[in-house]
Scaffold this active site. Structure first.
Site, PDB file in Angstrom:
ATOM      1  N   HIS A   1      -7.301  -8.942  -4.207  1.00  0.00           N
ATOM      2  CA  HIS A   1      -6.197  -7.986  -3.948  1.00  0.00           C
ATOM      3  C   HIS A   1      -5.184  -7.972  -5.098  1.00  0.00           C
ATOM      4  O   HIS A   1      -3.984  -7.805  -4.855  1.00  0.00           O
ATOM      5  CB  HIS A   1      -5.492  -8.318  -2.628  1.00  0.00           C
TER       6      HIS A   1
ATOM      7  N   ASP B   1      -0.404  -6.168  -3.734  1.00  0.00           N
ATOM      8  CA  ASP B   1      -1.797  -5.839  -3.420  1.00  0.00           C
ATOM      9  C   ASP B   1      -2.345  -4.979  -4.556  1.00  0.00           C
ATOM     10  O   ASP B   1      -1.656  -4.758  -5.569  1.00  0.00           O
ATOM     11  CB  ASP B   1      -1.909  -5.117  -2.051  1.00  0.00           C
TER      12      ASP B   1
ATOM     13  N   ARG C   1       0.856  -1.203   0.000  1.00  0.00           N
ATOM     14  CA  ARG C   1       0.000   0.000   0.000  1.00  0.00           C
ATOM     15  C   ARG C   1       0.881   1.238   0.000  1.00  0.00           C
ATOM     16  O   ARG C   1       0.659   2.183  -0.754  1.00  0.00           O
ATOM     17  CB  ARG C   1      -0.906  -0.004   1.228  1.00  0.00           C
TER      18      ARG C   1
ATOM     19  N   TRP D   1      -7.043 -14.569  10.856  1.00  0.00           N
ATOM     20  CA  TRP D   1      -7.083 -13.115  11.100  1.00  0.00           C
ATOM     21  C   TRP D   1      -8.459 -12.605  11.479  1.00  0.00           C
ATOM     22  O   TRP D   1      -8.568 -11.625  12.180  1.00  0.00           O
ATOM     23  CB  TRP D   1      -6.551 -12.357   9.878  1.00  0.00           C
TER      24      TRP D   1
ATOM     25  N   ASP E   1      -2.344  -1.988  12.735  1.00  0.00           N
ATOM     26  CA  ASP E   1      -2.659  -0.836  11.874  1.00  0.00           C
ATOM     27  C   ASP E   1      -3.891  -0.108  12.412  1.00  0.00           C
ATOM     28  O   ASP E   1      -4.167   1.015  11.992  1.00  0.00           O
ATOM     29  CB  ASP E   1      -2.939  -1.294  10.445  1.00  0.00           C
TER      30      ASP E   1
ATOM     31  N   ASP F   1      -7.313 -13.774   0.931  1.00  0.00           N
ATOM     32  CA  ASP F   1      -8.311 -13.050   1.726  1.00  0.00           C
ATOM     33  C   ASP F   1      -9.170 -12.134   0.856  1.00  0.00           C
ATOM     34  O   ASP F   1      -8.767 -11.715  -0.222  1.00  0.00           O
ATOM     35  CB  ASP F   1      -7.600 -12.204   2.794  1.00  0.00           C
ATOM     36  N   GLU F   2     -10.321 -11.825   1.372  1.00  0.00           N
ATOM     37  CA  GLU F   2     -11.191 -10.760   0.866  1.00  0.00           C
ATOM     38  C   GLU F   2     -11.314 -10.753  -0.659  1.00  0.00           C
ATOM     39  O   GLU F   2     -11.174  -9.714  -1.298  1.00  0.00           O
ATOM     40  CB  GLU F   2     -10.664  -9.399   1.347  1.00  0.00           C
TER      41      GLU F   2
HETATM   42  C1  ACM Z   1      -6.627  -9.255   5.965  1.00  0.00           C
HETATM   43  O1  ACM Z   1      -6.552  -8.489   6.922  1.00  0.00           O
HETATM   44  N1  ACM Z   1      -7.368  -8.943   4.924  1.00  0.00           N
HETATM   45  C2  ACM Z   1      -5.903 -10.507   5.944  1.00  0.00           C
END
Ligand code: ACM
Length: 635
Positions: free
Chosen positions: A278, A204, A175, A419, A446, A352-353
């Site tokens: 991502h 990402d 990022r 996570w 974060d 993820d996501e």
């Molecule tokens: C994550 O925090 N998307 C692994």
């Protein structure tokens, strides 16, 4: 007169010796066993080092110690003569391994005549050095020479070893990009607290950060975005031809240098290539890897995902297409090079996501589902993950992924990084898979660490106390599947090293103790005492940290038409002072003792904490209108 001053001088000497022998010991993470002795060792210019001259590891570790001593004290410590018995600091590997301390443990003995660090392996000696540095006065972390009357080390006998072999910090360099030198600085700081794993989030939507020679566009295109500042995720969309000047990547040589730098400090680097979601940077470089034909740009921090109470979807397709063979050919190339560059046993494939709303519309995905008899889009992702596992295993590595890889069926040998709380990890352990715990409610460093009224905005908070409550083995889970834990540092809102440090410390102290120290040794009040000592060390080393633990926790509720404000602190021994009249409170203002009603016409609440006569936290101002919104939300 002379007699009186002699008497005074000897009294002073005794008093200072006593105070030095009772010098507070503040080691983070807390050692397994520590016995204080009624003695001390004084390091001076004549102190000598005994370290096996034929063992390069031992020499290098002794060199870390003498290098820091030289910087802070100015003493160039020489090698001890073989017969030297006093004023010697010795570093030695056990001839007969001490089974009780394992590969990373050490023993440390400080007496009046010397210091002895012993370990079975070099890593243990290295951790012994970290502890020894923490036993020295705080000025030992100075980058320049400090004149000091005495460099005293309290007498102790320590036996220490880690609870878990996986003690990680994740660093998102996608990022925001951080240079090779900054990554080294990150490693330098993490090893002081006995972390041994650096998880690099290398790819990402906002950047691809590792050179892949066989796919050059990944960095020619994927490493660059428009330079934007403010609140990441809310930026105005870039213009079509706006210069893409922000970014960077690590060449193969950079990676080799980082891997060696880390290895010299007993740190493994876990590389992460986050797929199939991502993946905007990869798709921007090679649009044919998407299920959705189009032209793609590396995201520059403008919004392109929509999060709802029940899930999320993408406004632009940022995924790789599981139905496209070219995707697996490209990933084979990526993982071939990644596997060659990183000696660590594991490769992280993200997982993820992954938004699936574009897959839902894709004919290629529909055909794949029919052909492979996949009943939903989770099974499509699982099909993808299993193929990726085969690729990663074909390079001689093990695969690890975020806990979404459980959805639709876990790949046969996959390790899971939990996570979304600990649930995914518990489920993976039940399925007898390896697990690394990094639950966001404890280890996402974060997130804000205090009230949103003072912290740089992020969507949620994790206070220091929650980080300290991190327990890697949840109740009912077989510990043999839990490899350890880690804290994760996503960098959407982190633009530079100073703010990075602010976000990492002190929460990374808390996670370090959760993954190193025996659970029964953890003690919140004693931890805070030690954190405060380490804050002083950080002041000397000029490392930034967050003071948020000193600041109040606000709870507001409706009280008829008015509001009732309840305040507390996570740290004991603080007084809270407040004002409702817009002026700046100090310790002569009302002290908070019980919930207070906010006066009808008040516009701002201002609050500050004190420890005795000294301000502790920062002054916090919260508009009453904001408190009303919070109360409304609670219902
Ligand atoms: C994550 O925090 N998307 C692994």
């Amino acid at each position: 007169m002379k007699q009186i001053s002699l008497l005074f001088a000897s009294f002073w000497m005794i008093a200072s010796a006593v105070s030095q022998t009772t010098q507070e010991i503040s080691i983070i993470p807390q050692p397994v066993s520590l016995e204080k002795k009624n003695t001390r060792f004084v390091l001076n210019a004549q102190t000598k080092i005994a370290a096996d001259s034929k063992n390069a590891d031992v020499q290098r570790i002794a060199g870390f110690f003498t290098g820091q001593v030289k910087k802070a004290t100015g003493f160039a410590l020489g090698q001890a003569a073989p017969a030297a018995k006093t004023n010697v600091i010795s570093f030695s590997l056990n001839r007969t391994p001490d089974k009780s301390i394992g590969k990373e443990g050490y023993t440390l003995d400080v007496t009046a005549t010397g210091v002895q660090i012993a370990a079975n392996d070099a890593a243990g000696l290295f951790y012994g050095v970290q502890t020894l540095l923490q036993l020295l006065p705080k000025e030992i972390v100075s980058e320049s020479v400090v004149k000091k009357a005495s460099w005293t080390i309290p007498g102790v006998q320590i036996t220490d070893y880690p609870r878990f072999a996986w003690r990680g910090l994740m660093f998102d360099v996608a990022r925001h990009f951080f240079t090779k030198e900054q990554v080294k600085q990150f490693i330098d700081d993490m090893v002081r607290y006995k972390y041994n794993l650096l998880h690099l989030h290398l790819t990402d939507d906002q950047g691809w950060r590792i050179e892949i020679k066989s796919l050059p566009k990944l960095t020619e295109v994927g490493a660059w975005r428009v330079d934007k500042t403010g609140t990441f995720g809310t930026f105005t969309p870039p213009a079509e031809n706006e210069p893409r000047t922000y970014g960077g990547f690590y060449t193969h040589n950079d990676i080799k240098e980082l891997v060696q730098y880390a290895a010299d400090r007993y740190v493994n680097i876990l590389p992460e290539v986050d797929v199939p979601g991502h993946s905007m940077a990869m798709v921007a470089a090679y649009p044919e890897l998407s299920c959705t034909p189009g032209t793609y740009r590396v995201n520059s921090g403008e919004k392109f995902m929509q999060w709802t109470d029940t899930g999320f979807y993408a406004l632009i397709d940022n995924t790789l297409c599981p139905a496209n063979d070219k995707v697996y050919e490209a990933l084979d190339k990526v993982f071939t090079e990644v596997a060659q560059l990183f000696p660590f046993q594991y490769i992280h494939m993200g997982g993820d996501e992954c938004a699936k709303n574009f897959w839902e519309k894709s004919d290629a995905i529909k055909q794949l589902m029919q052909r492979e008899n996949l009943k939903d889009l989770h099974e499509v992702q699982s099909y993808f993950v299993k193929k990726v596992e085969k690729i990663i295993e074909s390079k001689g590595k093990k695969m690890i992924g975020w806990d979404e890889i459980l959805e639709g069926g876990l790949a046969p040998n996959a390790a899971v990084m939990s996570w979304r709380g600990s649930k995914g990890g518990a489920e993976a352990a039940r399925l007898q898979h390896e697990v690394v715990m990094s639950p966001n409610n404890h280890t996402y460093i974060d997130l804000m660490q205090g009230d949103p009224a003072i912290e740089p905005p992020v969507y949620k908070s994790v206070r220091l106390k929650s980080s300290y409550q991190f327990e890697p083995v949840p109740a009912g889970v077989d510990p043999k599947f839990i490899k350890g834990g880690q804290a994760n540092l996503w960098t959407e809102q982190i633009y530079n090293m100073r703010h990075l440090q602010y976000m990492v410390w002190p929460r990374a102290f808390a996670v370090a103790e959760s993954v190193w120290s025996p659970a029964e040794k953890k003690n919140w009040n004693d931890f805070i005492r030690r954190v405060e000592d380490h804050f002083e060390r950080f002041d000397v080393a000029e490392i930034k940290y967050a003071p948020s633990m000193y600041e109040p926790i606000f709870d507001v509720s409706k009280d008829g038409e008015l509001l009732k404000l309840t305040m507390s602190t996570e740290v004991e021994g603080l007084d809270i002072y407040y004002s409702f009249d817009n002026s700046f409170p100090d310790r002569f203002y009302p002290r908070y003792t019980k919930p207070v009603q906010i006066p009808r016409d008040a516009v701002n609440v201002r609050v500050i904490t004190y420890k005795g006569k000294e301000p502790a936290g920062r002054m916090i101002t919260i508009p009453v209108a904001e408190l009303r919104k919070r109360a409304d939300k609670k219902k």
